[in-house]
Motif scaffolding. Structure first.
Motif, PDB file in Angstrom:
ATOM      1  N   TYR A   6       0.782  -1.442   0.121  1.00 58.86           N
ATOM      2  CA  TYR A   6      -0.544   0.094  -0.015  1.00 58.86           C
ATOM      3  C   TYR A   6       1.115   1.193   0.011  1.00 58.86           C
ATOM      4  O   TYR A   6       1.921   1.419   0.870  1.00 58.86           O
ATOM      5  CB  TYR A   6      -1.058   0.251   1.388  1.00 58.86           C
ATOM      6  CG  TYR A   6      -1.644  -0.916   1.145  1.00 58.86           C
ATOM      7  CD1 TYR A   6      -3.341  -1.011   0.745  1.00 58.86           C
ATOM      8  CD2 TYR A   6      -1.928  -2.232   1.840  1.00 58.86           C
ATOM      9  CE1 TYR A   6      -3.963  -1.170   0.735  1.00 58.86           C
ATOM     10  CE2 TYR A   6      -2.789  -3.672   1.552  1.00 58.86           C
ATOM     11  CZ  TYR A   6      -4.571  -2.446   1.076  1.00 58.86           C
ATOM     12  OH  TYR A   6      -4.870  -3.589   1.309  1.00 58.86           O
ATOM     13  N   CYS A   8       1.616   4.205   1.111  1.00 57.28           N
ATOM     14  CA  CYS A   8       0.700   5.475   2.327  1.00 57.28           C
ATOM     15  C   CYS A   8       1.392   7.193   2.649  1.00 57.28           C
ATOM     16  O   CYS A   8       2.218   7.126   2.423  1.00 57.28           O
ATOM     17  CB  CYS A   8       0.934   4.582   3.612  1.00 57.28           C
ATOM     18  SG  CYS A   8       0.337   3.224   3.906  1.00 57.28           S
ATOM     19  N   ASP A   9       0.722   7.487   2.750  1.00 53.76           N
ATOM     20  CA  ASP A   9       0.854   9.079   3.122  1.00 53.76           C
ATOM     21  C   ASP A   9       1.477   9.106   4.070  1.00 53.76           C
ATOM     22  O   ASP A   9       2.758  10.073   4.123  1.00 53.76           O
ATOM     23  CB  ASP A   9      -0.335   9.804   2.609  1.00 53.76           C
ATOM     24  CG  ASP A   9      -1.356   9.818   2.013  1.00 53.76           C
ATOM     25  OD1 ASP A   9      -0.682  10.475   0.422  1.00 53.76           O
ATOM     26  OD2 ASP A   9      -1.682   9.051   1.871  1.00 53.76           O
ATOM     27  N   ILE A  11       2.940   7.023   7.888  1.00 59.90           N
ATOM     28  CA  ILE A  11       3.654   5.881   8.534  1.00 59.90           C
ATOM     29  C   ILE A  11       3.510   6.044  10.363  1.00 59.90           C
ATOM     30  O   ILE A  11       4.966   7.031  10.398  1.00 59.90           O
ATOM     31  CB  ILE A  11       4.777   5.307   7.935  1.00 59.90           C
ATOM     32  CG1 ILE A  11       4.643   4.765   6.992  1.00 59.90           C
ATOM     33  CG2 ILE A  11       5.098   3.768   8.990  1.00 59.90           C
ATOM     34  CD1 ILE A  11       5.790   4.211   5.842  1.00 59.90           C
ATOM     35  N   LEU A  38      -3.946   8.134   3.191  1.00 63.92           N
ATOM     36  CA  LEU A  38      -3.265   6.347   3.620  1.00 63.92           C
ATOM     37  C   LEU A  38      -3.104   6.327   4.708  1.00 63.92           C
ATOM     38  O   LEU A  38      -1.745   7.228   4.415  1.00 63.92           O
ATOM     39  CB  LEU A  38      -3.413   5.318   2.942  1.00 63.92           C
ATOM     40  CG  LEU A  38      -4.276   4.736   2.094  1.00 63.92           C
ATOM     41  CD1 LEU A  38      -3.245   3.483   1.069  1.00 63.92           C
ATOM     42  CD2 LEU A  38      -5.652   4.264   2.034  1.00 63.92           C
ATOM     43  N   ALA A  40      -0.202   4.482   7.767  1.00 70.52           N
ATOM     44  CA  ALA A  40       0.454   2.762   7.684  1.00 70.52           C
ATOM     45  C   ALA A  40       0.672   2.867   9.593  1.00 70.52           C
ATOM     46  O   ALA A  40       0.659   4.041  10.048  1.00 70.52           O
ATOM     47  CB  ALA A  40       1.690   2.106   7.426  1.00 70.52           C
ATOM     48  N   VAL A  76      -3.233  -0.609   7.769  1.00 72.86           N
ATOM     49  CA  VAL A  76      -3.361   0.861   7.168  1.00 72.86           C
ATOM     50  C   VAL A  76      -5.141   0.755   6.874  1.00 72.86           C
ATOM     51  O   VAL A  76      -5.757   0.153   6.643  1.00 72.86           O
ATOM     52  CB  VAL A  76      -2.459  -0.499   5.288  1.00 72.86           C
ATOM     53  CG1 VAL A  76      -3.485   1.007   4.299  1.00 72.86           C
ATOM     54  CG2 VAL A  76      -1.575  -0.563   5.377  1.00 72.86           C
ATOM     55  N   GLU A  78      -7.821   4.060   5.762  1.00 71.53           N
ATOM     56  CA  GLU A  78      -8.053   4.810   5.273  1.00 71.53           C
ATOM     57  C   GLU A  78      -9.248   5.986   6.028  1.00 71.53           C
ATOM     58  O   GLU A  78      -9.872   5.577   6.066  1.00 71.53           O
ATOM     59  CB  GLU A  78      -8.413   4.404   3.773  1.00 71.53           C
ATOM     60  CG  GLU A  78      -8.748   5.777   2.895  1.00 71.53           C
ATOM     61  CD  GLU A  78      -9.956   4.961   1.129  1.00 71.53           C
ATOM     62  OE1 GLU A  78     -10.164   5.265   0.758  1.00 71.53           O
ATOM     63  OE2 GLU A  78      -9.802   3.642   1.240  1.00 71.53           O
TER      64      GLU A  78
END
Length: 80
Positions: A6, A8-9, A11, A38, A40, A76, A78
């Motif tokens: 994924y 992700c924007d 983490i 997204l 994480a 993850v 959203e």
């Protein structure tokens, strides 16, 4: 930033934290994201396995992925 396939924007590394910090860090990070982005979250605290998905469902976000590998829980999320 990619986690478990994924893109992700953000983490959040909460692997060194114990309950309730992984969930609190996830909440703080989500509050800064825009709808559709997204997040994480990585945690080692066993309580995260239930706490984070429960929170995500309660507030209406979408849990896109949930995995455990070698004691590390990866989620993850959203943002709605």
């Amino acid at each position: 930033m990619t986690r478990d396939n994924y893109e992700c924007d953000v983490i959040v590394d909460a692997r060194q934290d114990v309950c309730p910090m992984p969930l609190l860090k996830a909440k703080m990070a989500l509050s800064k994201l825009q709808s559709g982005q997204l997040l994480a979250v990585e945690a080692c605290d066993a309580g995260s396995w239930k706490d984070i998905p429960f929170y995500v469902e309660q507030v209406g976000h979408t849990l896109r992925h949930k995995n455990e590998k070698n004691g590390v829980y990866t989620f993850v999320i959203e943002k709605k």
